[in-house]
Design a protein around this motif. Structure first.
Motif, PDB file in Angstrom:
ATOM      1  N   ILE A   1      19.372  24.017  23.558  1.00 27.01           N
ATOM      2  CA  ILE A   1      19.806  24.008  24.961  1.00 27.01           C
ATOM      3  C   ILE A   1      20.987  24.957  25.150  1.00 27.01           C
ATOM      4  CG2 ILE A   1      20.831  22.565  26.772  1.00 27.01           C
ATOM      5  CD1 ILE A   1      19.083  20.266  25.681  1.00 27.01           C
ATOM      6  N   ALA A   2      21.923  24.982  24.225  1.00 29.32           N
ATOM      7  CA  ALA A   2      23.069  25.888  24.310  1.00 29.32           C
ATOM      8  C   ALA A   2      22.601  27.340  24.273  1.00 29.32           C
ATOM      9  CB  ALA A   2      24.045  25.612  23.163  1.00 29.32           C
ATOM     10  N   LEU A   3      21.624  27.658  23.454  1.00 30.52           N
ATOM     11  CA  LEU A   3      21.077  29.001  23.380  1.00 30.52           C
ATOM     12  C   LEU A   3      20.430  29.392  24.709  1.00 30.52           C
ATOM     13  CD1 LEU A   3      20.359  31.514  21.678  1.00 30.52           C
ATOM     14  CD2 LEU A   3      18.246  30.344  21.068  1.00 30.52           C
ATOM     15  N   VAL A   4      19.676  28.493  25.311  1.00 28.97           N
ATOM     16  CA  VAL A   4      19.031  28.777  26.591  1.00 28.97           C
ATOM     17  C   VAL A   4      20.082  28.999  27.672  1.00 28.97           C
ATOM     18  CG1 VAL A   4      17.585  27.764  28.404  1.00 28.97           C
ATOM     19  CG2 VAL A   4      16.884  27.600  26.016  1.00 28.97           C
ATOM     20  N   VAL A   5      21.143  28.197  27.676  1.00 28.19           N
ATOM     21  CA  VAL A   5      22.208  28.361  28.668  1.00 28.19           C
ATOM     22  C   VAL A   5      22.905  29.705  28.490  1.00 28.19           C
ATOM     23  CG1 VAL A   5      24.462  27.456  29.398  1.00 28.19           C
ATOM     24  CG2 VAL A   5      22.548  25.885  29.031  1.00 28.19           C
ATOM     25  N   VAL A   6      23.169  30.114  27.283  1.00 33.60           N
ATOM     26  CA  VAL A   6      23.839  31.392  27.024  1.00 33.60           C
ATOM     27  C   VAL A   6      22.938  32.553  27.451  1.00 33.60           C
ATOM     28  CG1 VAL A   6      24.669  32.924  25.191  1.00 33.60           C
ATOM     29  CG2 VAL A   6      25.337  30.514  25.201  1.00 33.60           C
TER      30      VAL A   6
ATOM     31  N   ALA B   1      20.576  32.481  29.709  1.00 37.92           N
ATOM     32  CA  ALA B   1      20.513  32.469  31.174  1.00 37.92           C
ATOM     33  C   ALA B   1      21.788  33.035  31.777  1.00 37.92           C
ATOM     34  CB  ALA B   1      20.269  31.046  31.669  1.00 37.92           C
ATOM     35  N   ALA B   2      22.940  32.706  31.218  1.00 36.27           N
ATOM     36  CA  ALA B   2      24.210  33.219  31.741  1.00 36.27           C
ATOM     37  C   ALA B   2      24.290  34.739  31.579  1.00 36.27           C
ATOM     38  CB  ALA B   2      25.378  32.542  31.030  1.00 36.27           C
ATOM     39  N   VAL B   3      23.875  35.252  30.451  1.00 36.77           N
ATOM     40  CA  VAL B   3      23.889  36.695  30.226  1.00 36.77           C
ATOM     41  C   VAL B   3      22.909  37.386  31.170  1.00 36.77           C
ATOM     42  CG1 VAL B   3      23.321  38.505  28.549  1.00 36.77           C
ATOM     43  CG2 VAL B   3      24.699  36.546  27.843  1.00 36.77           C
ATOM     44  N   THR B   4      21.753  36.778  31.363  1.00 35.09           N
ATOM     45  CA  THR B   4      20.760  37.356  32.265  1.00 35.09           C
ATOM     46  C   THR B   4      21.294  37.405  33.692  1.00 35.09           C
ATOM     47  OG1 THR B   4      18.976  36.518  30.875  1.00 35.09           O
ATOM     48  CG2 THR B   4      18.402  37.146  33.125  1.00 35.09           C
ATOM     49  N   LEU B   5      21.915  36.351  34.149  1.00 36.26           N
ATOM     50  CA  LEU B   5      22.498  36.335  35.495  1.00 36.26           C
ATOM     51  C   LEU B   5      23.629  37.347  35.628  1.00 36.26           C
ATOM     52  CD1 LEU B   5      22.514  32.541  36.381  1.00 36.26           C
ATOM     53  CD2 LEU B   5      21.099  34.343  37.373  1.00 36.26           C
ATOM     54  N   ALA B   6      24.425  37.493  34.598  1.00 42.18           N
ATOM     55  CA  ALA B   6      25.528  38.449  34.657  1.00 42.18           C
ATOM     56  C   ALA B   6      24.990  39.875  34.762  1.00 42.18           C
ATOM     57  CB  ALA B   6      26.418  38.306  33.427  1.00 42.18           C
ATOM     58  N   VAL B   7      23.943  40.175  34.031  1.00 45.83           N
ATOM     59  CA  VAL B   7      23.367  41.512  34.067  1.00 45.83           C
ATOM     60  C   VAL B   7      22.644  41.752  35.386  1.00 45.83           C
ATOM     61  CG1 VAL B   7      21.603  42.992  33.024  1.00 45.83           C
ATOM     62  CG2 VAL B   7      23.191  41.737  31.573  1.00 45.83           C
TER      63      VAL B   7
END
Length: 118
Positions: free
Chosen positions: A7-12, A14-20
């Motif tokens: 779950i932590a990997l998926v959140v990270v 997703a956060a990187v994808t949103l930032a980009v």
């Protein structure tokens, strides 16, 4: 523990994808401008050597953009055909002028008058 890391990997990710992608919901990546010829060939005058040397065709995944390359080659072909026709015209005019200057055979007035008895 495994599920927590997953779950932590998926959140990270997703956060990187949103930032980009722009940082928030509804934001998207801006459209990239299409790669085009930066300095097109001049339309108002004949081409010069510097124009051809400065021509840089845009590159795509599999080579050059076909439309831009075709346009450039069509223009160069037309310019060369015009120059070839002009050179042939000038050479023909030069050959005619040289023949007239030498008084070539078959020209009117090329016979010398003979001595007539007086």
């Amino acid at each position: 523990m495994f599920w927590f890391l997953l779950i932590a990997l998926v959140v990270v990710v997703a956060a990187v994808t949103l930032a980009v992608a722009g940082g928030g919901p509804g934001a998207a990546l801006p459209e990239a401008a299409p790669d085009r010829v930066a300095w097109p060939l001049p339309a108002g005058r004949p081409l010069l050597r510097a124009d051809v040397e400065a021509l840089r065709l845009p590159v795509t995944l599999r080579g050059y953009r076909m439309a831009d390359a075709d346009d450039a080659f069509d223009r160069l072909g037309a310019e060369l055909a015009e120059r070839d026709a002009r050179i042939a015209e000038l050479e023909a005019a030069l050959a005619g002028a040289q023949a007239a200057a030498k008084g070539g055979p078959g020209l009117v007035g090329d016979t010398a008058p003979e001595d007539e008895p007086s």
